[in-house]
Design a protein around this motif. Structure first.
Motif, mmCIF file in Angstrom:
data_model
loop_
_atom_site.group_PDB
_atom_site.id
_atom_site.type_symbol
_atom_site.label_atom_id
_atom_site.label_comp_id
_atom_site.label_asym_id
_atom_site.label_seq_id
_atom_site.Cartn_x
_atom_site.Cartn_y
_atom_site.Cartn_z
ATOM 1 N N LEU A 45 0.722 -1.180 -0.058
ATOM 2 C CA LEU A 45 0.086 0.005 -0.016
ATOM 3 C C LEU A 45 0.869 1.249 0.060
ATOM 4 O O LEU A 45 0.468 2.343 -0.661
ATOM 5 C CB LEU A 45 -0.963 -0.046 1.175
ATOM 6 N N ALA A 46 1.998 1.308 0.666
ATOM 7 C CA ALA A 46 3.010 2.282 0.621
ATOM 8 C C ALA A 46 3.514 2.666 -0.682
ATOM 9 O O ALA A 46 3.589 3.766 -1.117
ATOM 10 C CB ALA A 46 3.865 2.219 1.874
ATOM 11 N N MET A 47 3.948 1.602 -1.208
ATOM 12 C CA MET A 47 4.326 1.746 -2.824
ATOM 13 C C MET A 47 3.463 2.182 -3.804
ATOM 14 O O MET A 47 3.656 2.894 -4.591
ATOM 15 C CB MET A 47 5.261 0.352 -3.187
ATOM 16 N N LEU A 48 2.298 1.620 -3.399
ATOM 17 C CA LEU A 48 1.066 2.348 -4.400
ATOM 18 C C LEU A 48 0.754 3.612 -4.183
ATOM 19 O O LEU A 48 0.650 4.476 -4.942
ATOM 20 C CB LEU A 48 -0.191 1.493 -4.091
ATOM 21 N N ALA A 49 0.884 4.031 -2.810
ATOM 22 C CA ALA A 49 0.523 5.562 -2.407
ATOM 23 C C ALA A 49 1.793 6.381 -3.000
ATOM 24 O O ALA A 49 1.439 7.579 -3.651
ATOM 25 C CB ALA A 49 0.639 5.680 -1.039
ATOM 26 N N VAL A 50 2.908 5.969 -3.144
ATOM 27 C CA VAL A 50 3.950 7.004 -3.721
ATOM 28 C C VAL A 50 4.057 6.794 -5.235
ATOM 29 O O VAL A 50 4.797 7.377 -5.902
ATOM 30 C CB VAL A 50 5.451 6.745 -3.071
ATOM 31 N N GLY A 51 3.427 5.655 -5.729
ATOM 32 C CA GLY A 51 3.333 5.854 -7.351
ATOM 33 C C GLY A 51 4.518 4.714 -7.816
ATOM 34 O O GLY A 51 4.961 4.688 -8.810
ATOM 35 N N LEU A 52 5.119 3.802 -7.113
ATOM 36 C CA LEU A 52 6.012 3.004 -7.361
ATOM 37 C C LEU A 52 5.472 1.856 -7.980
ATOM 38 O O LEU A 52 4.424 1.187 -7.538
ATOM 39 C CB LEU A 52 7.126 2.261 -6.206
ATOM 40 N N PRO A 53 6.054 1.681 -9.350
ATOM 41 C CA PRO A 53 5.414 0.413 -10.260
ATOM 42 C C PRO A 53 5.419 -0.935 -9.409
ATOM 43 O O PRO A 53 6.146 -1.177 -8.446
ATOM 44 C CB PRO A 53 6.109 0.305 -11.455
ATOM 45 N N ASN A 54 4.346 -1.929 -9.717
ATOM 46 C CA ASN A 54 4.495 -3.198 -9.211
ATOM 47 C C ASN A 54 4.384 -3.176 -7.760
ATOM 48 O O ASN A 54 5.074 -4.013 -6.872
ATOM 49 C CB ASN A 54 5.472 -3.703 -9.539
ATOM 50 N N PRO A 55 3.417 -2.598 -7.002
ATOM 51 C CA PRO A 55 3.300 -2.740 -5.761
ATOM 52 C C PRO A 55 2.882 -4.023 -5.138
ATOM 53 O O PRO A 55 3.538 -4.317 -3.907
ATOM 54 C CB PRO A 55 2.125 -1.798 -5.346
ATOM 55 N N VAL A 56 2.501 -4.708 -5.812
ATOM 56 C CA VAL A 56 2.124 -6.084 -5.252
ATOM 57 C C VAL A 56 3.135 -6.823 -5.143
ATOM 58 O O VAL A 56 3.512 -7.696 -4.176
ATOM 59 C CB VAL A 56 1.139 -6.909 -6.062
#
Length: 354
Positions: free
Chosen positions: A218-229
């Motif tokens: 979720l943190a990676m999704l929030a900052v826009g880093l690709p492939n958060p899963v």
């Protein structure tokens, strides 16, 4: 008497050295055995619970092993696409990362050139006798290591299947090996305690790591880093490696953050969030959930990780903490090993008695 005591201590020391040598040389033999034992200890209470409802041990054991195998295989298949893309783009990503960090790399190159000049001066200015050894590529080494570990994991799961299907046979054999009733009782209590603590540790750590993976994703999704899963699954897997896993994940987030964001500050933000999540989990969540009984002191955990990493590389680092838990439980149940158990614990005997 003094000479006999010295001889006894010397024999114990020699036995320990020979044991480490055997573990180092025969890692491919002992690793699947360790995997199978730890997996069996983790799920033995589950099999025993199913047996109370009339489900045979063989049926529940097959279901658990198949479930574990399908889960690992399914996760590997789902992640194979993003991982393959990253591997295929690795050369271009390396060039781009080098370009973005050219100022830092230039400073490192200056230090490297200076050290090479010093080395050349120390060798008398003659560098013609330097032989370059060609090493295998990183991807080839990684692929070989993953294939080898997968084969050992399959053997370990098969071994765990036989242990789980046998029920309490090994406990009965262990109890029968001791001569008197007090030793039999202590052996049975120790074995049950080991099973209970290992199962509690692994199931709890797995749930904690799953929660950490969700938070990181979720943190990676929030900052826009690709492939958060992918980052969430990576955080889940790496967190089984004490100390090393968190640092490695942070470095990976830093590298991919720098590649995907324009400024260095934004590029380091994913790494900062990853480090915050893993640090908060290690300092607050895990100690609070596992409790004081399984709370090891940092020195013993760090030394155990170093030793097992040297013995068995990454699989050894994965086995380090479960082995430490097993050793701690044995020390807590054997009075002659209480000093070692006190060293492994997070608190001293005086604090525990208080």
């Amino acid at each position: 008497m003094d000479d006999l005591h010295k001889i006894k201590n010397l024999l114990i020391f020699i036995s320990i050295i020979l044991g480490f040598a055997a573990l180092y040389v025969a890692r491919d033999l002992f690793l699947p055995i360790m995997i199978g034992l730890i997996f069996a200890l983790t799920f033995s209470p589950v099999v025993r619970s199913f047996a109370r409802f009339g489900i045979p041990n063989l049926v529940s054991a097959v279901a658990i092993i198949l479930g574990a195998g399908l889960t690992l295989g399914g996760a590997s298949y789902l992640l194979s696409g993003p991982v393959s893309e990253i591997i295929a783009d690795a050369p271009a990503m390396g060039v781009e990362l080098r370009h973005k960090l050219q100022d830092v790399i230039a400073s490192i190159e200056e230090v490297k050139d200076a050290s090479e000049q010093v080395e050349e001066f120390a060798n008398g200015g003659d560098s013609s006798n330097v032989v370059a050894v060609k090493q295998p590529s990183l991807l080839a080494f990684a692929a070989g290591s993953i294939a080898n570990f997968t084969a050992l994991m399959i053997l370990g799961l098969i071994f765990a299947l036989f242990i789980l299907a046998s029920g309490d046979m090994f406990y009965d054999k262990l109890v029968e090996a001791f001569p008197n009733s007090s030793d039999k009782r202590r052996a049975k209590n120790t074995a049950r305690d080991i099973e209970r603590q290992i199962s509690h540790y692994f199931l709890t750590i797995t749930l904690i790591n799953a929660g950490l993976g969700v938070c990181v994703g979720l943190a990676m999704l929030a900052v826009g880093l690709p492939n958060p899963v992918l980052w969430g699954v990576l955080a889940f897997a790496l967190n089984f490696l004490p100390f090393v896993g968190g640092m490695f994940g942070t470095l990976l987030c830093a590298a991919f953050g720098i590649l995907n964001f324009d400024t260095l500050a934004l590029g380091l933000l994913p790494a900062a969030l990853y480090a915050f999540c893993t640090t908060f989990e290690a300092q607050f969540i895990t100690p609070a959930i596992l409790g004081k009984r399984l709370n090891m002191n940092t020195v013993s955990v760090f030394l155990t990780v170093i030793v097992w990493s040297w013995l068995w590389s990454v699989p050894g680092a994965l086995m380090a903490v479960p082995f430490l838990v097993l050793l701690k439980v044995i020390c807590d149940n054997v009075p002659s090993l209480s000093i070692l158990g006190n060293f492994l614990g997070a608190k001293s005997l005086a604090e525990n008695n208080a």
